[in-house]
Write a protein that holds these residues in place. Structure first.
Motif, mmCIF file in Angstrom:
data_model
loop_
_atom_site.group_PDB
_atom_site.id
_atom_site.type_symbol
_atom_site.label_atom_id
_atom_site.label_comp_id
_atom_site.label_asym_id
_atom_site.label_seq_id
_atom_site.Cartn_x
_atom_site.Cartn_y
_atom_site.Cartn_z
ATOM 1 N N ALA A 167 -39.621 -87.749 62.837
ATOM 2 C CA ALA A 167 -40.626 -86.694 62.730
ATOM 3 C C ALA A 167 -40.578 -86.187 61.300
ATOM 4 N N VAL A 168 -41.639 -86.429 60.559
ATOM 5 C CA VAL A 168 -41.640 -86.124 59.132
ATOM 6 C C VAL A 168 -42.981 -85.522 58.726
ATOM 7 N N GLY A 169 -42.952 -84.824 57.589
ATOM 8 C CA GLY A 169 -44.205 -84.401 57.001
ATOM 9 C C GLY A 169 -44.901 -85.604 56.381
ATOM 10 N N ASP A 170 -46.209 -85.539 56.271
ATOM 11 C CA ASP A 170 -46.956 -86.608 55.602
ATOM 12 C C ASP A 170 -46.782 -86.397 54.099
ATOM 13 N N ASP A 171 -45.681 -86.919 53.568
ATOM 14 C CA ASP A 171 -45.304 -86.640 52.186
ATOM 15 C C ASP A 171 -46.262 -87.270 51.186
ATOM 16 N N ARG A 172 -46.802 -88.426 51.513
ATOM 17 C CA ARG A 172 -47.778 -89.042 50.610
ATOM 18 C C ARG A 172 -49.008 -88.153 50.488
ATOM 19 N N LEU A 173 -49.479 -87.629 51.620
ATOM 20 C CA LEU A 173 -50.608 -86.715 51.591
ATOM 21 C C LEU A 173 -50.261 -85.458 50.797
ATOM 22 N N GLY A 174 -49.068 -84.923 51.007
ATOM 23 C CA GLY A 174 -48.666 -83.715 50.289
ATOM 24 C C GLY A 174 -48.611 -83.934 48.786
#
Length: 341
Positions: A167-174
């Motif tokens: 479960a992760v943040g969408d780091d590429r989007l961020g």
């Protein structure tokens, strides 16, 4: 009675059998009357049992009771360190998520050392936790594969190894949102404090930076991308490196708030103003950044959603986890550390 209680406590733990004998009832009756999960009985016998238990100093062994049911109601959490605000926020979010399901979260720290990760996992498993949530994953390491082979229920949070349930943040989007924000303000020379290459969240944010720059047709000078750790000191060092370039950036995207705070300090030490001379964006939206003298533009990570999804992944029925990755969308939070040029 106090003398009896003191004598008992100095000799051995008071057991449910001791309470049953003193109250003149069966062990099962004591268990039922003292079970906090049930509505308290108001019968005279129940009141007597509770009074005897209190006088004897009986403490219900929750872990033993849980083990008899095949569960301890606990979840083990491994983070690099709790002095890192991001990891403390993740643990608190996991503790809240666990409490909503009637569980309790136990944390261990490993200082981002793989051998310490293994020791922490073994220690938590030996305490009987029902599963593990790790925020220390490194791509290419076999630790999580070992856990899977041992049949340990686990999930990754904030970072992923690209294989395990995560479960992760969408780091590429961020990373894209942060960089696009600076581009929309007119910046074309944008430096990146890139974080450590071993962490998937840092790599994802760097990928988002590269994608936004490419989309806008902006070349990236290799000198504008400076690897770092996740700490304040490494952020200051990276900002110093960026500002020493012959054609220095007009804006900096730091892949976490700690490195952005370090950059802010270094820029001030060089006599540079934020945002008048250099715009600055961080990542995570830790509480302090909105209260700085120059409130920091940052990307907010949905910690509570990540925690809830990670917990759900741990307790999915066996064989249904697969390589599931839950991506949670971040949000850009513009503040006064960025400006149009």
């Amino acid at each position: 009675m106090r003398e009896e209680k003191s004598e008992r406590s100095s000799q051995a733990r008071v057991t449910i059998m001791d309470v049953a004998e003193a109250a003149g009832v069966s062990k099962s009756s004591v268990s039922r009357f003292l079970d906090e999960r049930l509505p308290p009985s108001q019968s005279e016998v129940a009141k007597r049992v509770r009074k005897v238990a209190q006088d004897l100093g009986y403490v219900r062994d929750v872990s033993a009771a849980s083990l008899r049911r095949g569960s301890t109601g606990t979840i083990g959490v491994i983070v690099p360190r709790l002095t890192d605000t991001v990891m403390a926020m993740l643990y608190e979010a996991l503790a809240r998520a666990a409490a909503r399901t009637g569980r309790f979260a136990i944390v261990a720290t490993s200082d981002d050392d793989l051998a310490a990760d293994r020791r922490a996992a073994d220690a938590l498993l030996n305490r009987g936790v029902d599963g593990l949530i790790l925020s220390t994953a490194r791509q290419g390491e076999d630790f999580t594969r070992d856990l899977a082979r041992r049949g340990v229920a686990f999930a990754l949070a904030l970072r992923t190894d690209g294989v395990s349930p995560s479960a992760v943040g969408d780091d590429r989007l961020g990373g894209y949102l942060a960089t696009r924000h600076l581009i929309d303000l007119g910046h074309s020379r944008i430096g990146l404090i890139a974080g450590p290459a071993y962490a998937s969240n840092a790599r994802g944010r760097a990928d988002g930076y590269a994608a936004a720059m490419a989309e806008a047709g902006l070349p990236v000078d290799p000198g504008w991308v400076v690897p770092s750790g996740f700490g304040i000191e490494t952020g200051a060092e990276a900002a110093t490196t960026l500002m020493a370039l012959p054609q220095r950036p007009t804006a900096i995207f730091a892949v976490n708030d700690n490195t952005a705070i370090g950059a802010l300090s270094a820029l001030a030490g060089m006599g540079l103003r934020v945002p008048e001379d250099v715009s600055l964006v961080g990542y995570n939206d830790i509480p302090i950044v909105s209260h700085l003298a120059t409130p920091l533009t940052t990307v907010r990570v949905p910690f509570d959603q990540i925690a809830a999804e990670a917990l759900e992944l741990v307790f999915q029925p066996e064989g249904t986890q697969g390589d599931a990755t839950r991506l949670l969308a971040p949000t850009l939070i513009p503040r006064r550390s960025t400006r149009k040029i």
